[in-house]
Design a protein around this motif. Structure first.
Motif, PDB file in Angstrom:
ATOM      1  N   LEU A   6       0.920  -1.210   0.031  1.00 26.05           N
ATOM      2  CA  LEU A   6      -0.081   0.004   0.095  1.00 26.05           C
ATOM      3  C   LEU A   6       0.735   1.273  -0.027  1.00 26.05           C
ATOM      4  O   LEU A   6       1.792   1.351   0.759  1.00 26.05           O
ATOM      5  N   GLN A   7       0.598   2.054  -1.029  1.00 24.73           N
ATOM      6  CA  GLN A   7       1.552   3.358  -1.004  1.00 24.73           C
ATOM      7  C   GLN A   7       0.300   4.377  -0.469  1.00 24.73           C
ATOM      8  O   GLN A   7      -0.752   4.516  -1.047  1.00 24.73           O
ATOM      9  N   LYS A   8       0.369   5.009   0.634  1.00 28.52           N
ATOM     10  CA  LYS A   8      -0.540   5.683   1.127  1.00 28.52           C
ATOM     11  C   LYS A   8      -0.973   7.035   0.284  1.00 28.52           C
ATOM     12  O   LYS A   8      -2.067   7.466   0.362  1.00 28.52           O
ATOM     13  N   THR A   9      -0.029   7.504  -0.235  1.00 30.59           N
ATOM     14  CA  THR A   9      -0.356   8.853  -0.809  1.00 30.59           C
ATOM     15  C   THR A   9       0.254   9.064  -2.032  1.00 30.59           C
ATOM     16  O   THR A   9       1.476   8.700  -2.079  1.00 30.59           O
ATOM     17  N   SER A  10      -0.402   9.140  -3.209  1.00 27.39           N
ATOM     18  CA  SER A  10       0.299   9.509  -4.708  1.00 27.39           C
ATOM     19  C   SER A  10      -0.407  10.436  -5.267  1.00 27.39           C
ATOM     20  O   SER A  10      -1.539  10.649  -5.119  1.00 27.39           O
ATOM     21  N   LEU A  11       0.289  11.516  -5.749  1.00 29.09           N
ATOM     22  CA  LEU A  11      -0.280  12.645  -6.405  1.00 29.09           C
ATOM     23  C   LEU A  11      -0.212  12.412  -8.225  1.00 29.09           C
ATOM     24  O   LEU A  11      -0.505  13.259  -8.815  1.00 29.09           O
ATOM     25  N   LEU A  12       0.267  11.122  -8.451  1.00 33.36           N
ATOM     26  CA  LEU A  12       0.662  10.861  -9.755  1.00 33.36           C
ATOM     27  C   LEU A  12      -0.450   9.679 -10.528  1.00 33.36           C
ATOM     28  O   LEU A  12      -0.457   9.782 -11.754  1.00 33.36           O
ATOM     29  N   ASP A  13      -0.774   8.927  -9.790  1.00 34.90           N
ATOM     30  CA  ASP A  13      -1.362   7.600 -10.108  1.00 34.90           C
ATOM     31  C   ASP A  13      -2.886   7.881 -10.636  1.00 34.90           C
ATOM     32  O   ASP A  13      -3.280   7.028 -11.271  1.00 34.90           O
ATOM     33  N   TYR A  14      -3.472   8.904 -10.120  1.00 37.50           N
ATOM     34  CA  TYR A  14      -4.821   9.032 -10.299  1.00 37.50           C
ATOM     35  C   TYR A  14      -4.776  10.529 -10.977  1.00 37.50           C
ATOM     36  O   TYR A  14      -4.615  11.514 -10.394  1.00 37.50           O
ATOM     37  N   PRO A  15      -5.445  10.743 -12.303  1.00 39.86           N
ATOM     38  CA  PRO A  15      -5.263  12.222 -12.861  1.00 39.86           C
ATOM     39  C   PRO A  15      -6.140  13.063 -11.839  1.00 39.86           C
ATOM     40  O   PRO A  15      -7.258  13.049 -11.886  1.00 39.86           O
ATOM     41  N   ASP A  16      -5.454  14.234 -11.460  1.00 37.92           N
ATOM     42  CA  ASP A  16      -6.035  15.333 -10.675  1.00 37.92           C
ATOM     43  C   ASP A  16      -6.558  14.785  -9.360  1.00 37.92           C
ATOM     44  O   ASP A  16      -7.494  15.680  -8.927  1.00 37.92           O
ATOM     45  N   LYS A  17      -6.193  13.903  -8.897  1.00 36.54           N
ATOM     46  CA  LYS A  17      -6.747  13.276  -7.513  1.00 36.54           C
ATOM     47  C   LYS A  17      -5.500  12.906  -6.572  1.00 36.54           C
ATOM     48  O   LYS A  17      -4.478  12.410  -7.140  1.00 36.54           O
ATOM     49  N   VAL A  18      -5.554  13.167  -5.369  1.00 33.60           N
ATOM     50  CA  VAL A  18      -4.666  12.364  -4.536  1.00 33.60           C
ATOM     51  C   VAL A  18      -5.268  11.012  -4.081  1.00 33.60           C
ATOM     52  O   VAL A  18      -6.394  10.961  -3.911  1.00 33.60           O
ATOM     53  N   ALA A  19      -4.495  10.023  -4.243  1.00 30.36           N
ATOM     54  CA  ALA A  19      -4.884   8.669  -4.073  1.00 30.36           C
ATOM     55  C   ALA A  19      -4.019   7.812  -3.135  1.00 30.36           C
ATOM     56  O   ALA A  19      -2.707   8.125  -2.964  1.00 30.36           O
ATOM     57  N   SER A  20      -4.523   6.840  -2.929  1.00 29.33           N
ATOM     58  CA  SER A  20      -3.784   5.667  -1.912  1.00 29.33           C
ATOM     59  C   SER A  20      -3.814   4.537  -3.215  1.00 29.33           C
ATOM     60  O   SER A  20      -4.613   4.614  -3.926  1.00 29.33           O
TER      61      SER A  20
END
Length: 225
Positions: A6-20
């Motif tokens: 689990l990567q708790k925070t990503s700014l790159l993997d979901y367009p325009d959203k903060v994601a896990s």
């Protein structure tokens, strides 16, 4: 379901959203340049169990907008649609990354996802180098997404030798009529095969030429280089 990480925070993997980001174990393909090869080819415990994951994600709802499911290959796991339904019930936006070889599972997932990224890795003829002799299921998945029930992108990692100008033309014909096709740079450092570790990446100008060739077949080409 169980997960390898689990990567708790990503700014790159979901367009325009903060994601896990959740990583599922195992993959049907064996790409010698895979950057997640440890969990794709030889996943090892301890695994994160579904109940634990859901508890963690619930606690992080104030920090993230979305969940990305990637791998390995998530659609290998037949219980995936039920898990995605639970994420939607909790109010998350959901993105699924897939290699397209499980069209039946993919189609079932469409009811529970907001965005899909499907990898078209090379021309159909070269998929045998990645461990797939039959690409008919990949072609089915491509056509499923083209129907547009869910927003999607096709993605191609520009790996030297695996993707050439000739391959780009064949990839374009496969994805013809698509909304978005992403070309992304290859990162050799974590490749399991030393040959790929030593390959010189394509220059950005070369990838831009690939994008020009691909633009005949898709509405929009995006570069992540």
């Amino acid at each position: 379901m169980k997960f390898s990480g689990l990567q708790k925070t990503s700014l790159l993997d979901y367009p325009d959203k903060v994601a896990s980001v959740l990583f599922t174990p195992s993959c049907n393909l064996h790409c010698a340049y895979c950057h997640n090869w440890e969990i794709a080819t030889n996943p090892q415990p301890p695994f994160l169990q579904e109940a634990t994951i859901l508890e963690i994600l619930e606690a992080r709802k104030k920090y993230v907008d979305a969940i990305v499911i990637t791998g390995g290959e998530p659609c290998m796991h037949k219980e995936l649609p039920k898990f995605l339904a639970k994420l939607k019930e909790k109010g998350f936006s959901v993105k699924l990354d897939t290699n397209g070889f499980y069209p039946d599972v993919l189609e079932e997932c469409l009811n529970y996802v907001d965005y899909i990224a499907l990898d078209i890795k090379t021309s159909l003829e070269k998929y045998s180098q990645l461990g797939a002799q039959d690409t008919s299921n990949l072609q089915k998945s491509i056509e499923i997404l083209k129907k547009g029930k869910v927003p999607y992108e096709f993605r191609t990692t520009i790996v030297p030798e695996i993707v050439t100008p000739e391959d780009i033309e064949q990839i374009g014909k496969l994805s013809e009529g698509s909304k978005i096709h992403v070309l992304q740079q290859f990162t050799p450092e974590n490749a399991p095969d030393k040959h790929y570790q030593k390959l010189q990446c394509y220059a950005p100008e070369t990838i831009e030429k690939f994008a020009d060739s691909l633009s005949k077949y898709t509405e929009k080409v995006l570069l992540r280089i």
